[in-house]
Write an enzyme that holds these catalytic residues in place. Structure first.
Site, PDB file in Angstrom:
ATOM      1  N   ASP A   1       0.887  -1.162   0.000  1.00 26.34           N
ATOM      2  CA  ASP A   1       0.000   0.000   0.000  1.00 26.34           C
ATOM      3  C   ASP A   1       0.932   1.221   0.000  1.00 26.34           C
ATOM      4  OD1 ASP A   1      -1.678   2.115   0.578  1.00 26.34           O
ATOM      5  OD2 ASP A   1      -2.314   1.365   2.540  1.00 26.34           O
TER       6      ASP A   1
ATOM      7  N   LYS B   1       2.946  11.169  -3.355  1.00 25.86           N
ATOM      8  CA  LYS B   1       1.889  10.498  -4.132  1.00 25.86           C
ATOM      9  C   LYS B   1       1.017  11.516  -4.862  1.00 25.86           C
ATOM     10  CE  LYS B   1      -1.681   6.977  -3.408  1.00 25.86           C
ATOM     11  NZ  LYS B   1      -2.168   6.027  -2.401  1.00 25.86           N
TER      12      LYS B   1
ATOM     13  N   GLU C   1      -7.181   0.461  -4.427  1.00 27.45           N
ATOM     14  CA  GLU C   1      -7.154   0.329  -2.970  1.00 27.45           C
ATOM     15  C   GLU C   1      -8.459  -0.246  -2.392  1.00 27.45           C
ATOM     16  OE1 GLU C   1      -6.001   4.258  -1.808  1.00 27.45           O
ATOM     17  OE2 GLU C   1      -3.986   3.976  -2.618  1.00 27.45           O
TER      18      GLU C   1
ATOM     19  N   ASP D   1     -13.022   4.981   1.737  1.00 26.58           N
ATOM     20  CA  ASP D   1     -11.593   5.033   2.072  1.00 26.58           C
ATOM     21  C   ASP D   1     -11.123   6.482   2.141  1.00 26.58           C
ATOM     22  OD1 ASP D   1      -8.833   4.986   2.136  1.00 26.58           O
ATOM     23  OD2 ASP D   1      -8.601   3.554   0.495  1.00 26.58           O
TER      24      ASP D   1
END
Ligand code: AMP
Length: 603
Positions: free
Chosen positions: A8, A70, A147, A169
């Protein structure tokens, strides 16, 4: 059989997991830490710092530290780190390599394959950059996995009935909501929406602004705008936020933020959960709208959902849980730690792909429609520049689709195929992915030459577009990510890998690369060394002297703000130099006394 891991790669934190006897587990570092902050830095001597070490120096040296990379993935501008500039995928590669090493140390074997997760909402360019980051880190990327899909895999309930599950999420930097359907071993994503620029970092910044306002209202003086003060406030905001997940009130205390005349000014306030919730609620509205859009896309009502899963550290916030519950009319589940379940699901999928005995099969969907610009026949004649969808959003991948198009004018010699992704009926309003031409078409009247445009979208999210002229069969094609993302050539990937490796080598072997400690850590070490009485008396005396001088220099530095500005600058430079010199002396003394100054001991 080679082990494959699941990673992850998060905006704030990253996690690596593997399968052991069919069960996924999170691999800790040598100190038992499960999470690696997605933070990379260089210390003053150029030593590479990754994770907590890098995060710790962020306040003192933001120019030598990179966080939240990211958010830059897929962009082609570089980020500077020390004296060099790096692409986002190179910085991410450093994080991935660190996790690879962690896994190798724990499992005692080389790890060369991984499944890496990305938000379902990531564009092709962002996915491609993530894949390149894996390659630079020396990993074969078996799959780029969404994800929420990974999270759903860990909550695979294995009932015979079909279950519809909503995965909400909310992490540090990204938000996703997906609806997945689980039947036995098959997981299918029905719909997904999100925002790759919304998360806990935004809540921290909102709270930081609130702290700045409170300080100004209390003292009538603005908080200094320098980076290290702002970073201190941001950290205080995050701590307060986390505290408020458990408690109804928390105290924020940040001493010496500014000065007024000779008085030092501190920030001290009691913050209530209610105040924080009022700041937060407007930002959460968007997440609820995304839930509704996903439900509409999946053609479902809230009452059709069998379960709601919470994923991501920010779902520990009670308001988030309450709003989701209220909105959907059912209590969400979060029995697997919300910040680990994505990595666990990635490990399950890695196990499946590497041929281990794990019973989970995955079906995934594309997050955006893909198509080309074309003229469409209307009652007023052909209208150019419209978006002709070839693969609709939420199609199950891998997927291949074709459409046939005809020339528009007599004796048309060439056709430009422009590829886009998005949902807007006007082609140019969508994200351009690239273009190519088919030339030397045979002379025919308008509509006389036909072209088949074929889209192939593989399970890594890589799109290959091929146009074939029907008559002569001549072909032209494009791997979309090359054009869209300035995909690195194999030569560039190799060069980047060598560069990143050299940073790690410096980390591993360079005896000269001394660990530089923060001022506070240095002082701490010096005092505890004196306390233990383990060094010879002369050395202890020398250490005491230098400590005294360091403290004097530090309090002079603190007093500088009371001097007129122009004078203050020179004094502060001199002071700073003197202080650095003394700190270095202190550090050398500690080394000479054999104090435990390796970075492991500082953790
Ligand atoms: P993730 O990206 O899933 O690792 O989530 C990281 C985000 O979760 C960061 O913004 C953290 O500040 C936030 N976070 C972690 N724990 C908590 C907590 N107990 N309460 C509120 N936010 C949290």
């Amino acid at each position: 059989m080679a082990k494959a891991v699941g990673i992850d790669l998060g905006t704030t934190n990253s996690v690596v997991a593997a399968i052991d006897e069919g069960q996924p587990w999170v691999i800790p570092d040598e100190t038992g830490e499960l999470i690696l902050p997605s933070c990379v830095g260089l210390n003053p001597t150029g030593k590479l710092l990754v994770g907590w070490e890098a995060l710790r120096q962020y306040a003192a040296a933001p120019e030598r530290t990179v966080k939240s990379i990211k958010r830059q993935m897929g962009a082609d501008h570089k980020t500077s780190l020390g004296e060099r500039e790096y692409l986002p995928q190179e910085i991410s590669a450093i994080i991935l390599r660190t996790l690879k090493q962690r896994a190798e140390a724990a499992l005692g074997e080389e790890i060369s394959q991984a499944v890496i997760t990305v938000p379902a909402y990531f564009t092709d360019a962002q996915r491609q950059a993530t894949k390149e980051a894996g390659e630079i880190a020396g990993l074969e990327v078996l799959q780029i996995l969404n994800e929420p899909t990974a999270a759903a895999l860990t909550y695979d309930f294995r009932t015979e009935e079909t279950e519809k599950v909503l995965v909400y999420d909310l992490g540090g930097g990204t938000f996703d909501v997906s609806i997945v359907e689980i039947t036995g071993d098959v997981t299918e994503v029905l719909a997904s929406h999100g925002n790759n620029r919304l998360g806990g970092d935004d809540f921290d910044r909102r709270l930081q602004r609130h702290l700045i306002d409170v300080f100004r209202q209390t003292h009538g003086v603005a908080v200094p705008d320098d980076e290290s003060t702002q970073v201190r406030l941001l950290r205080a905001a995050e701590q307060a936020k986390i505290g408020l997940s458990e408690h109804a009130f928390t105290t924020v205390r940040e001493p010496f933020l500014a000065s007024k005349g000779k008085t030092a000014l501190h920030l001290e306030l009691e913050l209530s959960r209610q105040t924080f919730e009022e700041l937060l609620e407007p930002m959460l509205g968007e997440t609820l709208e995304a839930i509704d859009r996903a439900l509409a896309d999946a053609d479902l009502q809230a009452s059709d959902l069998d379960r709601v899963i919470l994923v991501g550290g920010s779902t520990r916030i009670p308001l988030v849980q309450n709003l989701v519950q209220e909105h959907l009319g059912q209590a969400p589940i979060d029995s697997i730690q919300p910040d680990l379940c994505v990595a666990l699901g990635a490990a399950l999928q890695a196990g499946v792909l590497a041929g281990e005995s794990v019973d989970a099969i995955l079906v995934d969907v594309i997050p955006h429609s893909l198509g080309i610009a074309a003229a469409v026949e209307t009652p007023l004649g052909p209208l150019p520049g419209l978006f002709s969808t070839i693969i609709p959003r939420n199609s199950v991948i891998p997927v291949s689709r074709s459409e046939v198009y005809s020339t528009m004018v007599n004796n048309q010699e060439a056709v430009e195929v422009e590829v886009f992704q998005g949902e807007n009926p006007i082609a140019k309003e969508n994200v351009p992915l690239g273009a190519f031409r088919i030339e030397n078409l045979p002379p025919r009247p308008a509509g006389g030459v036909q072209l088949e445009v074929h889209f192939d979208f593989d399970h890594n999210g890589i799109l290959t577009v091929t146009a074939t002229e029907k008559g002569k069969g001549q072909q032209s094609s494009l791997v979309v990510n090359d054009a869209a993302t300035n995909r690195l050539s194999s030569h560039e990937l190799k060069a980047a890998r060598a560069e990143i490796e050299s940073l790690f080598e410096l980390d591993d072997g360079d005896e000269q690369a001394k660990v530089s400690l923060s001022q506070a850590e240095l002082l701490d070490q010096a005092y505890s060394l004196l306390d233990t009485d383990t060094i010879p008396p002369e050395q202890a005396e020398k250490l005491r002297q230098v400590l005294k001088q360091v403290e004097a220099a530090m309090s002079e530095a603190a007093a500088v703000s009371e001097v007129a500005v122009s004078e203050a600058e020179t004094i502060s430079t001199e002071n700073h130099q003197r202080l650095s010199q003394l700190l270095q002396e202190l550090e050398e003394l500690l080394h000479a006394s054999g104090s435990t100054m390796s970075d492991e001991d500082l953790d």
